[in-house]
Design an enzyme around this catalytic site. Sequence first.
Site, PDB file in Angstrom:
ATOM      1  N   GLN A 124      -2.745  -8.461  -7.225  1.00 24.70           N
ATOM      2  CA  GLN A 124      -1.578  -7.437  -6.907  1.00 24.70           C
ATOM      3  C   GLN A 124      -0.474  -7.826  -5.901  1.00 24.70           C
ATOM      4  O   GLN A 124       0.412  -7.164  -6.015  1.00 24.70           O
ATOM      5  CB  GLN A 124      -2.215  -6.051  -6.548  1.00 24.70           C
ATOM      6  CG  GLN A 124      -3.133  -5.468  -7.375  1.00 24.70           C
ATOM      7  CD  GLN A 124      -4.133  -4.751  -6.845  1.00 24.70           C
ATOM      8  OE1 GLN A 124      -4.099  -3.230  -6.532  1.00 24.70           O
ATOM      9  NE2 GLN A 124      -5.389  -5.267  -6.249  1.00 24.70           N
ATOM     10  N   ARG A 125      -0.904  -8.619  -4.910  1.00 27.68           N
ATOM     11  CA  ARG A 125       0.119  -8.929  -3.740  1.00 27.68           C
ATOM     12  C   ARG A 125       0.819 -10.133  -4.148  1.00 27.68           C
ATOM     13  O   ARG A 125       1.854 -10.469  -3.420  1.00 27.68           O
ATOM     14  CB  ARG A 125      -0.882  -9.180  -2.576  1.00 27.68           C
ATOM     15  CG  ARG A 125      -0.134  -8.237  -1.754  1.00 27.68           C
ATOM     16  CD  ARG A 125      -1.190  -8.171  -0.596  1.00 27.68           C
ATOM     17  NE  ARG A 125      -1.345  -9.419   0.331  1.00 27.68           N
ATOM     18  CZ  ARG A 125      -2.217  -9.673   1.209  1.00 27.68           C
ATOM     19  NH1 ARG A 125      -2.907  -8.774   1.315  1.00 27.68           N
ATOM     20  NH2 ARG A 125      -2.082 -10.867   1.901  1.00 27.68           N
TER      21      ARG A 125
ATOM     22  N   ASP B 180       0.822  -1.281  -0.074  1.00 23.98           N
ATOM     23  CA  ASP B 180      -0.105   0.129  -0.066  1.00 23.98           C
ATOM     24  C   ASP B 180       0.714   1.195  -0.174  1.00 23.98           C
ATOM     25  O   ASP B 180       0.372   2.387  -0.298  1.00 23.98           O
ATOM     26  CB  ASP B 180      -0.762   0.101   1.181  1.00 23.98           C
ATOM     27  CG  ASP B 180      -1.963  -0.979   1.248  1.00 23.98           C
ATOM     28  OD1 ASP B 180      -2.263  -1.740   0.125  1.00 23.98           O
ATOM     29  OD2 ASP B 180      -2.757  -1.218   2.139  1.00 23.98           O
TER      30      ASP B 180
HETATM   31  O1  LIG Z   1      -5.184 -10.242   2.422  1.00 21.88           O
HETATM   32  P1  LIG Z   1      -6.301  -9.568   3.415  1.00 21.88           P
HETATM   33  O2  LIG Z   1      -6.554  -9.799   5.063  1.00 21.88           O
HETATM   34  O3  LIG Z   1      -7.777  -9.646   2.558  1.00 21.88           O
HETATM   35  O4  LIG Z   1      -6.008  -7.809   3.250  1.00 21.88           O
HETATM   36  C1  LIG Z   1      -6.296  -7.232   2.263  1.00 21.88           C
HETATM   37  C2  LIG Z   1      -5.515  -5.770   2.521  1.00 21.88           C
HETATM   38  O5  LIG Z   1      -4.217  -6.122   2.500  1.00 21.88           O
HETATM   39  C3  LIG Z   1      -3.310  -5.226   1.651  1.00 21.88           C
HETATM   40  O6  LIG Z   1      -3.379  -5.987   0.575  1.00 21.88           O
HETATM   41  C4  LIG Z   1      -2.036  -5.006   2.208  1.00 21.88           C
HETATM   42  O7  LIG Z   1      -2.294  -4.259   3.560  1.00 21.88           O
HETATM   43  P2  LIG Z   1      -1.056  -4.749   4.700  1.00 21.88           P
HETATM   44  O8  LIG Z   1       0.267  -4.477   3.849  1.00 21.88           O
HETATM   45  O9  LIG Z   1      -1.368  -3.452   5.791  1.00 21.88           O
HETATM   46  O10 LIG Z   1      -1.157  -5.749   5.077  1.00 21.88           O
HETATM   47  C5  LIG Z   1      -4.354  -4.074   1.705  1.00 21.88           C
HETATM   48  O11 LIG Z   1      -4.184  -3.321   0.219  1.00 21.88           O
HETATM   49  C6  LIG Z   1      -5.670  -4.650   1.502  1.00 21.88           C
HETATM   50  O12 LIG Z   1      -6.676  -4.004   1.783  1.00 21.88           O
END
Ligand SMILES: O=P(O)(O)OC[C@H]1O[C@](O)(COP(=O)(O)O)[C@@H](O)[C@@H]1O
Length: 341
Positions: free
Chosen positions: A273-274, A127
């Site tokens: 995206q992650r 983020d």
């Molecule tokens: O994986 P989860 O628990 O659904 O969390 C989603 C959230 O985590 C994120 O991908 C990253 O946030 P953090 O790095 O604070 O964990 C946010 O963009 C999103 O809102």
Amino acid sequence: MKRLGILTSGGDCPGVNAVIRGAVLGGDVAHGYEFVGFRDGWRGVLEQDAIPLPRTGVRGISRLGGTILGTSRTNPLVGNGIEGVRACFRRNGLEGLIAIGGEGTLAAARELCAQGINVVGVPKTIDNDLGATDYTFGFDTAVQTATEAIDRLRTTGESHHRCMVAEVMGRNAGWIALHSGMASGAHAILIPEHPVSLDQVCSWVLSARDRGRAPLVVVAEAFAPEGHAAPYAPRGLDTFGRPRLGGIGLLLEGELQIRTGIETRATVLGHIQRGGEPTAFDRVLATRLGLAAVESAAAGRWGTMVSLRGTDIVNVGLEEALGELKVVPEARYQEAAVLFG
Ligand SMILES: O=P(O)(O)OC[C@H]1O[C@](O)(COP(=O)(O)O)[C@@H](O)[C@@H]1O
Ligand SMILES: Nc1ncnc2c1ncn2[C@@H]1O[C@H](COP(=O)(O)OP(=O)(O)O)[C@@H](O)[C@H]1O
Ligand SMILES: [Mg+2]
């Protein structure tokens, strides 16, 4: 031999493995440290679920997405947690711990340090919303992934003369939306820092259509239209009672279609995206942070985290670092808004 522990906690993020490799290689070469990795964040510390992390164990991992150690949202401060952490230090002969995590993990690290437990932090989040660091690793990868996806949405949108809405992540801040929206030439970028009305969004969409373009709207998951008090969060709460964001894009799809008469399609990019391999920028940043974290440990700078200031990696006290969230400044929004419509 001197030993350090490493853990990864909170949401995962591209580049975490490069931090681990940077720390292990730097510690081994420059200081003769031995490393122990704890599985699934603080859970591994409390349950003493550890694996040795020799140099050979981190071979080639900096290009891998996710975290080889696994992650969790276990809170080390609950119940007997602090005693559990101390017991883990004793049993493993640890001089200190490198905690790679976001504001939650680092807040826990700060409290442990206040209790005399040696921790160095490495900030992590896609983020890019942590203060005291210019960029967080993982952000560049998330923006790159989002931009590639949005470019694809554009070609199908143009073929059908549709309005396309792309929803990207960002729990508290619109950084991913701002950067991926600017990179992909969006006709509107909607971020939580700057609420606008649906009428305003429609006017940007119509103006793009009137110039013969297929309108493209990039929206951050935490955006709330003017007049709405909170972000759209129809999916209940996560395990920590925080609203699970996501879905504002679908709400916009319906609203924009009804209000403009333009056929509209929304895509929620979500965890895409992650995941996946970090960009070269993130690998370099993450490796440098890992190397610097070990230098902090060797110098006894416990209770600090490593951070990027300009092009330098520096040390910041966890107190200062967790002071405030880094949101998109108004000037950055206004700069981008010149391109809207
Ligand atoms: O994986 P989860 O628990 O659904 O969390 C989603 C959230 O985590 C994120 O991908 C990253 O946030 P953090 O790095 O604070 O964990 C946010 O963009 C999103 O809102
Ligand atoms: N304010 C806080 N103080 C102490 N520990 C916290 C706090 N918020 C979260 N934690 C703990 O930190 C860990 C990760 O936090 P979380 O916010 O989920 O991820 P991240 O570190 O990515 O921000 C969890 O163990 C959680 O229990
Ligand atoms: Mg968090």
